[in-house]
Write a protein that holds these residues in place. Structure first.
Motif, PDB file in Angstrom:
ATOM      1  N   LEU A  70       0.819  -1.203   0.000  1.00 26.54           N
ATOM      2  CA  LEU A  70       0.000   0.000   0.000  1.00 26.54           C
ATOM      3  C   LEU A  70       0.861   1.265   0.000  1.00 26.54           C
ATOM      4  N   THR A  71       1.878   1.321   0.855  1.00 19.97           N
ATOM      5  CA  THR A  71       2.719   2.511   0.931  1.00 19.97           C
ATOM      6  C   THR A  71       3.529   2.712  -0.345  1.00 19.97           C
ATOM      7  N   THR A  72       3.965   1.626  -0.948  1.00 21.12           N
ATOM      8  CA  THR A  72       4.705   1.748  -2.209  1.00 21.12           C
ATOM      9  C   THR A  72       3.807   2.325  -3.294  1.00 21.12           C
ATOM     10  N   ARG A  73       2.565   1.883  -3.337  1.00 19.32           N
ATOM     11  CA  ARG A  73       1.619   2.398  -4.336  1.00 19.32           C
ATOM     12  C   ARG A  73       1.337   3.882  -4.101  1.00 19.32           C
ATOM     13  N   ILE A  74       1.099   4.254  -2.844  1.00 18.86           N
ATOM     14  CA  ILE A  74       0.794   5.656  -2.540  1.00 18.86           C
ATOM     15  C   ILE A  74       1.972   6.550  -2.896  1.00 18.86           C
ATOM     16  N   LEU A  75       3.182   6.119  -2.549  1.00 18.40           N
ATOM     17  CA  LEU A  75       4.372   6.920  -2.825  1.00 18.40           C
ATOM     18  C   LEU A  75       4.626   7.050  -4.321  1.00 18.40           C
ATOM     19  N   SER A  76       4.506   5.969  -5.044  1.00 15.42           N
ATOM     20  CA  SER A  76       4.776   6.014  -6.485  1.00 15.42           C
ATOM     21  C   SER A  76       3.715   6.834  -7.214  1.00 15.42           C
ATOM     22  N   ASP A  77       2.438   6.682  -6.830  1.00 16.62           N
ATOM     23  CA  ASP A  77       1.374   7.468  -7.472  1.00 16.62           C
ATOM     24  C   ASP A  77       1.565   8.964  -7.240  1.00 16.62           C
ATOM     25  N   THR A  78       1.834   9.346  -5.981  1.00 20.93           N
ATOM     26  CA  THR A  78       1.991  10.765  -5.654  1.00 20.93           C
ATOM     27  C   THR A  78       3.198  11.354  -6.374  1.00 20.93           C
ATOM     28  N   THR A  79       4.291  10.601  -6.427  1.00 26.44           N
ATOM     29  CA  THR A  79       5.489  11.076  -7.124  1.00 26.44           C
ATOM     30  C   THR A  79       5.205  11.270  -8.610  1.00 26.44           C
ATOM     31  N   LEU A  80       4.523  10.327  -9.220  1.00 28.62           N
ATOM     32  CA  LEU A  80       4.221  10.417 -10.649  1.00 28.62           C
ATOM     33  C   LEU A  80       3.314  11.607 -10.941  1.00 28.62           C
ATOM     34  N   TRP A  81       2.288  11.812 -10.121  1.00 31.24           N
ATOM     35  CA  TRP A  81       1.358  12.932 -10.353  1.00 31.24           C
ATOM     36  C   TRP A  81       2.074  14.273 -10.216  1.00 31.24           C
ATOM     37  N   LEU A  82       2.904  14.398  -9.199  1.00 30.92           N
ATOM     38  CA  LEU A  82       3.598  15.673  -8.992  1.00 30.92           C
ATOM     39  C   LEU A  82       4.580  15.960 -10.126  1.00 30.92           C
ATOM     40  N   CYS A  83       5.287  14.920 -10.575  1.00 31.44           N
ATOM     41  CA  CYS A  83       6.248  15.126 -11.671  1.00 31.44           C
ATOM     42  C   CYS A  83       5.529  15.526 -12.957  1.00 31.44           C
ATOM     43  N   ARG A  84       4.387  14.930 -13.216  1.00 31.19           N
ATOM     44  CA  ARG A  84       3.619  15.313 -14.406  1.00 31.19           C
ATOM     45  C   ARG A  84       3.013  16.695 -14.252  1.00 31.19           C
ATOM     46  N   LEU A  85       2.487  16.985 -13.075  1.00 32.57           N
ATOM     47  CA  LEU A  85       1.814  18.254 -12.849  1.00 32.57           C
ATOM     48  C   LEU A  85       2.778  19.426 -12.976  1.00 32.57           C
ATOM     49  N   PHE A  86       4.002  19.261 -12.443  1.00 26.79           N
ATOM     50  CA  PHE A  86       4.973  20.353 -12.460  1.00 26.79           C
ATOM     51  C   PHE A  86       6.087  20.128 -13.482  1.00 26.79           C
ATOM     52  N   ARG A  87       5.806  19.274 -14.465  1.00 28.19           N
ATOM     53  CA  ARG A  87       6.654  19.123 -15.659  1.00 28.19           C
ATOM     54  C   ARG A  87       8.091  18.742 -15.315  1.00 28.19           C
ATOM     55  N   TYR A  88       8.238  17.836 -14.359  1.00 27.17           N
ATOM     56  CA  TYR A  88       9.572  17.412 -13.934  1.00 27.17           C
ATOM     57  C   TYR A  88       9.740  15.934 -14.283  1.00 27.17           C
ATOM     58  N   GLU A  89      10.231  15.670 -15.475  1.00 32.58           N
ATOM     59  CA  GLU A  89      10.284  14.302 -15.998  1.00 32.58           C
ATOM     60  C   GLU A  89      11.360  13.476 -15.301  1.00 32.58           C
ATOM     61  N   ASN A  90      11.026  12.177 -15.124  1.00 35.66           N
ATOM     62  CA  ASN A  90      11.956  11.185 -14.583  1.00 35.66           C
ATOM     63  C   ASN A  90      12.486  11.587 -13.194  1.00 35.66           C
ATOM     64  N   GLY A  91      11.616  12.136 -12.400  1.00 37.87           N
ATOM     65  CA  GLY A  91      12.043  12.599 -11.079  1.00 37.87           C
ATOM     66  C   GLY A  91      11.611  11.661  -9.971  1.00 37.87           C
ATOM     67  N   SER A  92      12.304  11.765  -8.851  1.00 37.94           N
ATOM     68  CA  SER A  92      11.927  11.082  -7.618  1.00 37.94           C
ATOM     69  C   SER A  92      11.471  12.137  -6.624  1.00 37.94           C
TER      70      SER A  92
END
Length: 612
Positions: A70-92
């Motif tokens: 569950l925590t891995t899914r939440i972390l990966s989803d939030t990271t992906l959304w933020l990187c897409r939202l703020f145009r930061y490709e391939n970010g952690s």
């Protein structure tokens, strides 16, 4: 409290504990009648963020495998959304409570990367080449010192880069000077490590030339970190090129809680690095599932708002200030054009008044190195939290239009007010108090030092009461709470049609009348005191004469009554009158014969004397 400590030994039910928390929250409100002027606007998206903290506590008790998934899914989803939202490709992403903590971890990552033996040898390897961290003179106060404290580096590892002085914004980092400083450090066998740039300086909201700074960092193999409120505009459709260059940076810190009005949401540092082991060593990633739950409140809020909702909130905030071109800042600064000594105090007063009259505007007072004291309106920083609307901006402009003319006229009339007070040296003197934004602070004069210290406060209090009773829009008070002078009358703001000469004459006349009344009362008190003393002496003398004239037997209670009955005695003791005007005690009519030998002393207050 003692009662809480006593009852806590046996435990308390849920309702009692919640009631205790309620009392603790509202305890200061009961002591202070003035409520908090600015309260965060918590909408439904805010409730989702708050719900995330409760859910994180429940989720943490799941079995390890389910918790890990569950925590891995939440972390990966939030990271992906933020990187897409703020145009930061391939970010952690690294989620942290303190918005400076992400930069601290990034610095550790860069140190581990540039010093290969740092993990085994520690700080010893830094002695060969001292690392240097560059930051702008317009960055957050204390940021560099915090980094050195957390990293264990000496302050000599910091290099503050001045801002432009000739070309460009005076709040932007001087790129040419930065290049020169880096070359000097290389010649001194130092290692340029990291550059901290701004996409929205804390004070004026200006953005550094991020494109040129990134090219310079690539040239010298340096890490570029960007922070600032203007990074929020990366989510919009049209992005200024100066801010768009931040997407090329090696890391940047976002504060979505401020931008979206989400309470208790962590800051996020997005970064790019290919070695997960070094990221783990720097603390940017964790193998503990519970630490990954920091992203849950933001995950819930992003789910609730959606991409369109997020963009709409940031777009509404950005539209509160019209930015004409890319060189302009989305922050509005107000400053008096008049170069007067009272400008700083007046601006602080104006900022306080605006914050009180239009609390949802979010205006505050800032100190800038070049401009000095300014009033700042930064909607990207406050609008989402306070719920600022276009109507609030309109009201803010209206209040400014009302207050500025009054403050300008007050500042212009201060010198006239001072000169008018100097025309009454026997009654008033002018007190220079730089903490007072109003017209001025006169103080009564004309008494010797010992009397003035005792009576000054009373006289000024009486003058203040009479001034406050006048039919006028001018405010009179005892001044600021922490002012240098307390025994003064502080005159507030005035309009340009105020007759300063008449105002000072009124204050002087009131002071003169009250002072003269006080002197008359003192004289009358002294006259009465001396008269009473003289009367006491004469009464004592009369008593002795009475004893000699009547004899000892008539003074005995029982024997004297019998003698007075059989042989009445007519006393020759005369009555006395106290003349208040002359201040003397004189003989008057003859007193009658009284069985109990009572002697009267009359004090006659003449009707022609004015006063008590």
């Amino acid at each position: 409290s003692k009662s809480v400590l006593c009852t806590s030994y046996s435990g308390q039910d849920v309702s009692t504990v919640l009631h205790l928390v309620h009392n603790l929250i509202h305890e200061e409100e009961e002591e202070d009648e003035k409520p908090s002027r600015r309260m965060q606007n918590v909408g439904e998206q805010g409730h989702m963020a708050l719900l995330g903290h409760s859910l994180a506590a429940y989720i943490s008790v799941l079995d390890k495998e389910r918790l890990r998934r569950l925590t891995t899914r939440i972390l990966s989803d939030t990271t992906l959304w933020l990187c897409r939202l703020f145009r930061y490709e391939n970010g952690s992403a690294y989620f942290h409570e303190d918005d400076r903590d992400g930069l601290v971890k990034v610095c550790r990552l860069v140190i581990n990367t540039r010093y290969e033996e740092y993990a085994s040898e520690g700080y010893v390897v830094l002695s060969s080449k001292q690392p240097v961290i560059y930051l702008s003179a317009s960055c957050r106060p204390g940021l560099g010192q915090h980094l050195c404290s957390q990293l264990g580096l000496p302050l000599s590892s910091l290099c503050t880069v001045p801002c432009n002085t000739v070309f460009g914004s005076q709040h932007q980092m001087d790129v040419a000077l930065l290049d020169k400083l880096i070359k000097e450090d290389l010649d001194a066998k130092k290692l340029p490590l990291l550059l901290i740039a701004n996409a929205g300086t804390p004070g004026a909201g200006h953005t550094d030339k991020l494109g040129r700074l990134k090219d310079l960092c690539d040239q010298y193999n340096m890490w570029l970190h960007v922070e600032g409120v203007n990074l929020a505009t990366l989510a919009l459709g049209q992005i200024p090129s100066a801010v768009m260059a931040a997407t090329r940076s090696d890391s940047m810190t976002l504060t979505p809680g401020l931008w979206l009005g989400l309470p208790a949401v962590t800051a996020v540092t997005l970064y790019r690095h290919e070695d997960p082991a070094l990221s783990l060593a720097a603390g940017l990633t964790s193998s503990q599932p519970v630490e990954k739950l920091r992203a849950l409140p933001l995950w819930l809020s992003l789910q609730y708002l959606g991409h369109n909702g997020i963009v709409q909130k940031i777009q509404h905030t950005a539209a509160l200030v019209i930015v004409e071109d890319e060189l302009n800042s989305p922050v509005v600064l107000f400053k008096f054009s008049q170069e007067m000594s009272a400008g700083t105090v007046s601006l602080q007063y104006l900022g306080e008044q605006l914050a009180q009259l239009v609390p949802t505007s979010g205006v505050d007072v800032v100190e800038l190195e070049d401009e000095g004291t300014c009033i700042r309106f930064s909607p990207l920083l406050t609008a989402a939290v306070l719920g600022t609307q276009h109507e609030d901006v309109t009201e803010l402009v209206e209040k400014l239009s009302e207050l500025v003319p009054v403050m300008s006229s007050t500042m212009c009339l201060r010198q006239d007010f001072r000169e008018e007070i100097h025309r009454h040296p026997a009654v008033l003197r002018y007190v220079e108090d730089m903490s007072w934004p109003g017209l001025g602070a006169p103080q009564t004069e004309g008494m010797d030092d010992s009397s003035r210290k005792q009576q000054l406060d009373k006289i000024n209090s009486e003058i203040l009461k009479k001034l406050q009773g006048l039919d006028t829009d001018i405010s009179f008070s005892t001044g600021p709470e922490f002012g240098i002078e307390k025994e003064c009358i502080f005159v507030g703001m005035v309009t340009e049609d105020v007759d300063v000469s008449e105002l000072v004459d009124t204050i002087a006349a009131l002071g003169r009348d009250i002072e003269e009344s006080g002197r008359l009362l003192e004289n009358m008190t002294e006259v009465v005191r001396k008269g009473i003393q003289e009367a006491e002496l004469q009464l004592q003398k009369a008593s002795e004469e009475k004893l000699i004239e009547e004899g000892m037997l008539r003074q005995l209670p029982l024997v004297g009554s019998v003698l007075n009955w059989f042989s009445p005695f007519e006393s020759s003791i005369k009555g006395r009158t106290f003349n208040l005007a002359a201040g003397t005690v004189s003989l008057n009519v003859q007193c009658g014969v009284l069985p109990c030998s009572v002697l009267f002393c009359c004090i006659n207050v003449l009707p022609e004397i004015n006063g008590p």
